[in-house]
Write a protein that holds these residues in place. Structure first.
Motif, short mmCIF file in Angstrom:
data_model
loop_
_atom_site.label_atom_id
_atom_site.label_comp_id
_atom_site.label_asym_id
_atom_site.label_seq_id
_atom_site.Cartn_x
_atom_site.Cartn_y
_atom_site.Cartn_z
N PRO A 149 34.13 -19.72 -24.89
CA PRO A 149 33.62 -18.67 -23.98
C PRO A 149 33.18 -17.41 -24.72
CG PRO A 149 35.62 -19.64 -23.10
CD PRO A 149 35.48 -20.15 -24.47
N TYR A 150 33.99 -16.93 -25.67
CA TYR A 150 33.62 -15.73 -26.41
C TYR A 150 32.40 -15.98 -27.30
CZ TYR A 150 37.93 -13.46 -24.93
OH TYR A 150 38.92 -12.89 -24.18
N ALA A 151 32.32 -17.15 -27.93
CA ALA A 151 31.17 -17.46 -28.76
C ALA A 151 29.89 -17.54 -27.93
CB ALA A 151 31.40 -18.77 -29.50
N SER A 152 29.97 -18.03 -26.70
CA SER A 152 28.79 -18.08 -25.83
C SER A 152 28.32 -16.68 -25.45
CB SER A 152 29.11 -18.89 -24.57
OG SER A 152 29.53 -20.19 -24.91
N VAL A 153 29.27 -15.77 -25.18
CA VAL A 153 28.89 -14.39 -24.86
C VAL A 153 28.21 -13.72 -26.05
CG1 VAL A 153 29.82 -12.12 -24.25
CG2 VAL A 153 30.67 -14.16 -23.09
N ARG A 154 28.77 -13.92 -27.26
CA ARG A 154 28.15 -13.31 -28.44
C ARG A 154 26.79 -13.90 -28.72
NH1 ARG A 154 31.27 -13.37 -34.16
NH2 ARG A 154 30.57 -15.55 -34.11
N ARG A 155 26.60 -15.19 -28.50
CA ARG A 155 25.28 -15.81 -28.69
C ARG A 155 24.25 -15.21 -27.72
NH1 ARG A 155 23.76 -21.01 -30.09
NH2 ARG A 155 25.43 -20.86 -31.64
N LYS B 157 21.46 3.43 -29.89
CA LYS B 157 22.20 3.07 -31.09
C LYS B 157 23.70 3.05 -30.82
CE LYS B 157 22.42 4.18 -36.01
NZ LYS B 157 21.90 5.07 -37.08
N ARG B 158 24.19 4.04 -30.08
CA ARG B 158 25.61 4.03 -29.73
C ARG B 158 25.97 2.82 -28.87
NH1 ARG B 158 24.56 9.62 -28.99
NH2 ARG B 158 24.42 9.29 -26.73
N LEU B 159 25.07 2.45 -27.96
CA LEU B 159 25.33 1.29 -27.11
C LEU B 159 25.39 0.01 -27.94
CD1 LEU B 159 25.62 0.00 -24.31
CD2 LEU B 159 23.13 -0.06 -24.15
N LEU B 160 24.44 -0.17 -28.86
CA LEU B 160 24.44 -1.37 -29.70
C LEU B 160 25.66 -1.41 -30.61
CD1 LEU B 160 20.65 -1.58 -30.65
CD2 LEU B 160 21.92 -3.05 -29.09
N THR B 161 26.05 -0.25 -31.14
CA THR B 161 27.24 -0.22 -32.00
C THR B 161 28.50 -0.60 -31.22
OG1 THR B 161 26.19 1.53 -33.31
CG2 THR B 161 28.58 1.22 -33.57
N GLY B 162 28.61 -0.11 -29.99
CA GLY B 162 29.76 -0.48 -29.16
C GLY B 162 29.81 -1.96 -28.83
N LEU B 163 28.64 -2.55 -28.52
CA LEU B 163 28.61 -4.00 -28.26
C LEU B 163 28.95 -4.80 -29.51
CD1 LEU B 163 25.41 -4.27 -26.03
CD2 LEU B 163 27.78 -4.44 -25.30
N SER B 164 28.50 -4.32 -30.67
CA SER B 164 28.78 -5.04 -31.91
C SER B 164 30.24 -4.98 -32.29
CB SER B 164 27.92 -4.48 -33.03
OG SER B 164 28.20 -5.12 -34.25
N ASN B 165 30.96 -3.93 -31.88
CA ASN B 165 32.36 -3.74 -32.26
C ASN B 165 33.35 -4.18 -31.19
OD1 ASN B 165 31.50 -2.65 -34.71
ND2 ASN B 165 31.48 -0.56 -33.89
N LEU B 166 32.92 -4.95 -30.20
CA LEU B 166 33.85 -5.44 -29.18
C LEU B 166 34.93 -6.31 -29.84
CD1 LEU B 166 31.50 -6.37 -26.20
CD2 LEU B 166 33.16 -4.52 -26.30
N ALA B 167 36.19 -6.03 -29.53
CA ALA B 167 37.31 -6.72 -30.19
C ALA B 167 37.30 -8.23 -29.95
CB ALA B 167 38.64 -6.11 -29.72
N PRO B 168 37.04 -8.74 -28.73
CA PRO B 168 37.07 -10.21 -28.56
C PRO B 168 35.95 -10.94 -29.29
CG PRO B 168 37.34 -9.08 -26.46
CD PRO B 168 36.92 -8.05 -27.44
N LEU B 169 34.89 -10.22 -29.72
CA LEU B 169 33.76 -10.87 -30.36
C LEU B 169 33.80 -10.76 -31.88
CD1 LEU B 169 30.89 -9.71 -27.97
CD2 LEU B 169 32.40 -11.68 -27.78
N GLN B 170 34.95 -10.37 -32.44
CA GLN B 170 35.08 -10.23 -33.88
C GLN B 170 35.68 -11.51 -34.47
OE1 GLN B 170 33.69 -7.49 -35.21
NE2 GLN B 170 33.26 -6.91 -33.10
N GLY B 171 35.32 -11.81 -35.71
CA GLY B 171 35.87 -12.97 -36.39
C GLY B 171 34.87 -14.09 -36.50
N ASP B 172 35.20 -15.05 -37.37
CA ASP B 172 34.32 -16.18 -37.60
C ASP B 172 34.56 -17.33 -36.63
OD1 ASP B 172 33.24 -14.78 -39.72
OD2 ASP B 172 34.64 -15.65 -41.17
N LYS B 173 35.82 -17.55 -36.25
CA LYS B 173 36.17 -18.66 -35.37
C LYS B 173 36.56 -18.11 -34.01
CE LYS B 173 37.75 -21.71 -39.09
NZ LYS B 173 38.87 -22.53 -39.60
N LEU B 174 35.65 -18.21 -33.07
CA LEU B 174 35.89 -17.74 -31.71
C LEU B 174 36.00 -18.93 -30.77
CD1 LEU B 174 33.36 -14.76 -31.45
CD2 LEU B 174 35.75 -14.67 -32.10
N SER B 175 36.65 -18.71 -29.64
CA SER B 175 36.69 -19.74 -28.62
C SER B 175 35.31 -19.90 -28.01
CB SER B 175 37.71 -19.37 -27.54
OG SER B 175 37.36 -18.15 -26.92
#
Length: 643
Positions: A135-141, A115-133
């Motif tokens: 490369p970042y959108a591909s990593v989050r997908r 759970k801590r690992l998933l929470t940390g991945l979900s809160n990564l700063a480059p993966l926050q927001g609705d409009k991502l570049s």
């Protein structure tokens, strides 16, 4: 293992009966045996073997092997070998046994860790927001796809600490699908936009003698005649179709062959001497005498600096006016009142009050100050005379270029303009600023060419739209003539005159030509010259090598002119200075080669700063790592000593 429960009826009288029943009591985990725990695990995992069968098999295994061991180490080795043989038969049995032996406490700790690992991945700063570049959108997908493989719904993923919405959960079903950046499509890669930019660049560029690599091909580089911003602002179609940032991105990605000019070829020797010899020498003299005068009186140039700042006067932009005014300031500094020219103006003229008794100036330095002023004035006047002559040459050249440009772009109706030039022993330029007298002692091919540009107003032309230019270039392979004709004009006192005109004589016949000296192409009146043609000798080749006759033009040292000394440039300046009013107020601009040199030096300095910052960051990280390791070693040693 049973509990007694007494239950009264809902409605009873005083003597109503009481019902008593026996209910099995639930035992705690400490009261349950290992057999029952195994039974529970069997039921959970879906095994069909009963509790008694499992007990008999466990007793048989205990009696035949484990009970016969004499120590715990021997029993552990036997169990290890049994698990190894069972793993070969049923893969995964070892992990199941380890989980059952660890119990629910270990399973809960593993879940907390996940759970801590998933929470940390979900809160990564480059993966926050609705409009991502992209490369970042591909990593989050990709992360969303991995999480969806482990959970059956987005609610379960949110409960475990991975924040994901319905849209992302639906998109995670196809993680291999390409990610689109969203928004309106970019104009940078449109063929129509690229063609529009190319058309605008072709109008204000010309092919150069250099080549550059575009993608995987070598193409001819084009030299831009204006800055990129001026090209964007001058083209109405480009200005309305796209922004300046889009225009610059199209240049960077698709039109890399259009570059700024980096070299000035066929540079006049006088202009080169002005930039490389005259101006640097005067700049160093100003610094030297300024330091000497400020050493005696620190506030000597305070009033002049204030005036220069208010009038936007500097040596770099207006060198002639700056030197003239500072020479006048030094010459009139010891006067008690301003001169007649500057009376009532803001120019600081006549500052005797700064050196009088009671002003704070030490009187024993007054004679030294006067001597330094006299020396500075003498040097500045001699250099000012030379500087004005060179500046006149440059201003006249700029005026001639502007007049010829206007004449070629729109000649008068019914006239034709022919501009020709002959270049002898021309080579490809090698340096950023190359004069016509430069000689490179290398085996390079040399060509003599003749070129002409003809612009005329024909029948189909209008006053504002002349016919297009016709350019002819010929390779001169004619042999060197044996004899020569020399045009002699005794009335011309100036070694280089800027504009001649000629016309056929109506009285003496078409074979006789009248020659007029205009001085400048913009001068309305002209002076007729007397001339004659004489037979002479063919001049020798002007390229004599590095130390030949041509070296006299570029290797000479520039000398200041005294009150009674003159040279060809100073005589021309005295003769023609009335034709260029306001020449001193004209602002000078940097040449393209100097701009390119400044740009390269700034780029090198920026790279050096980046490298220095990277080295400092690496050193800082190294020091922090060494400090953390030393602190951990100190804590370990203290804990061992305390134990």
């Amino acid at each position: 293992n049973t509990s007694v429960v007494a239950e009264a009826p809902a409605e009873r009288g005083r003597d109503g009966p009481v019902q008593i029943s026996l209910v099995p009591r639930k035992r705690t985990a400490a009261e349950t045996g290992p057999e029952e725990e195994l039974e529970k695990s069997a039921k959970v995992t879906g095994l069909t073997v009963g509790r008694k069968t499992l007990k008999r098999r466990a007793d048989a295994a205990w009696d035949t092997s484990v009970s016969k061991c004499s120590s715990a180490e021997e029993a552990a080795e036997v169990l290890k070998r049994l698990l190894a043989r069972a793993e070969k038969e049923w893969p995964g049995v070892t992990s199941a046994v380890s989980q059952a032996a660890a119990g629910p406490a270990a399973m809960s700790s593993d879940c907390d860790r996940c759970k801590r690992l998933l929470t940390g991945l979900s809160n990564l700063a480059p993966l926050q927001g609705d409009k991502l570049s992209v490369p970042y959108a591909s990593v989050r997908r990709h992360l969303d796809g991995l999480v969806r493989q482990e959970f059956t719904s987005s609610q379960q993923a949110n409960e475990q600490g991975y924040s994901i919405g319905r849209a992302r959960w639906a998109a995670a079903a196809n993680p291999e699908e390409p990610v689109h950046p969203g928004g309106r499509p970019s104009m940078v890669n449109k063929a129509s936009v690229i063609a529009m930019v190319k058309k605008a660049l072709d109008e204000r560029s010309q092919p150069s003698s250099n080549i550059c690599k575009k993608d995987a091909e070598w193409v001819v580089a084009h030299s831009l005649t204006d800055t990129k911003t001026e090209k964007y602002n001058s083209s109405a179609d480009v200005h309305m179709a796209m922004s300046e940032s889009t225009f610059m991105r199209v240049l960077k990605q698709h039109r890399t062959e259009y570059k700024r000019p980096r070299a000035v070829s066929d540079y006049r020797q006088h202009c080169s001497d002005l930039d490389t010899k005259v101006l640097p020498a005067i700049r160093s003299l100003l610094q030297e005498h300024r330091a000497a005068l400020e050493g005696l009186m620190p506030s000597y140039f305070a009033a002049f600096d204030t005036h220069a700042a208010q009038a936007d006067l500097s040596f770099e932009t207006q060198p002639g006016l700056y030197v003239k005014e500072i020479e006048h300031y030094i010459a009139r500094h010891c006067e008690s009142r301003p001169c007649a020219k500057h009376a009532g103006s803001n120019f600081p003229c006549g500052l005797l009050s700064l050196r009088k008794r009671g002003s704070g100036f030490c009187q024993r330095y007054r004679l030294d100050l006067h001597e330094n002023e006299a020396a500075a004035g003498h040097v500045l006047r001699s250099h000012l005379k030379l500087l004005l002559a060179y500046l006149h040459h440059r201003n006249a050249k700029d005026l001639q270029h502007a007049a010829l440009t206007d004449l070629l772009e729109c000649p008068p109706v019914g006239t034709a303009v022919l501009l020709s030039d002959h270049k002898e022993l021309e080579t490809i330029p090698q340096s950023w600023r190359e004069t016509g007298d430069m000689f490179f002692a290398q085996a390079r091919q040399e060509l003599s060419i003749w070129g002409a540009l003809l612009v005329e107003h024909d029948q189909g032309s209008t006053a504002t739209n002349p016919s297009g230019p016709r350019v002819e270039v010929f390779y001169d392979d004619s042999p060197i003539p044996d004899s020569a004709l020399v045009l002699s004009m005794p009335d011309v006192k100036i070694t280089r005159t800027y504009c001649f005109s000629s016309q056929a004589s109506r009285l003496r016949g078409p074979e006789y030509v009248r020659i007029f000296n205009h001085g400048f192409s913009t001068k309305p009146t002209a002076t007729e010259l007397s001339w004659s043609v004489k037979a002479g000798q063919v001049p020798e080749a002007w390229r004599k090598g590095f130390w030949g006759s041509s070296s006299k033009a570029w290797s000479k040292q520039i000398k200041p002119l005294g009150p009674s000394e003159e040279n060809s440039l100073s005589r021309r300046y005295l003769e023609q200075k009335d034709l260029l009013p306001g020449a001193l107020e004209r602002r000078q601009t940097l040449l393209p080669d100097l701009q390119e040199e400044i740009r390269v030096r700034e780029k090198r300095a920026h790279k050096a700063k980046k490298r220095a910052a990277a080295r400092l960051e690496a050193l800082k990280n190294k020091r922090e790592a060494a400090a953390s390791s030393s602190s951990s070693e100190t804590s370990d040693s203290s804990s061992s000593s305390s134990s």
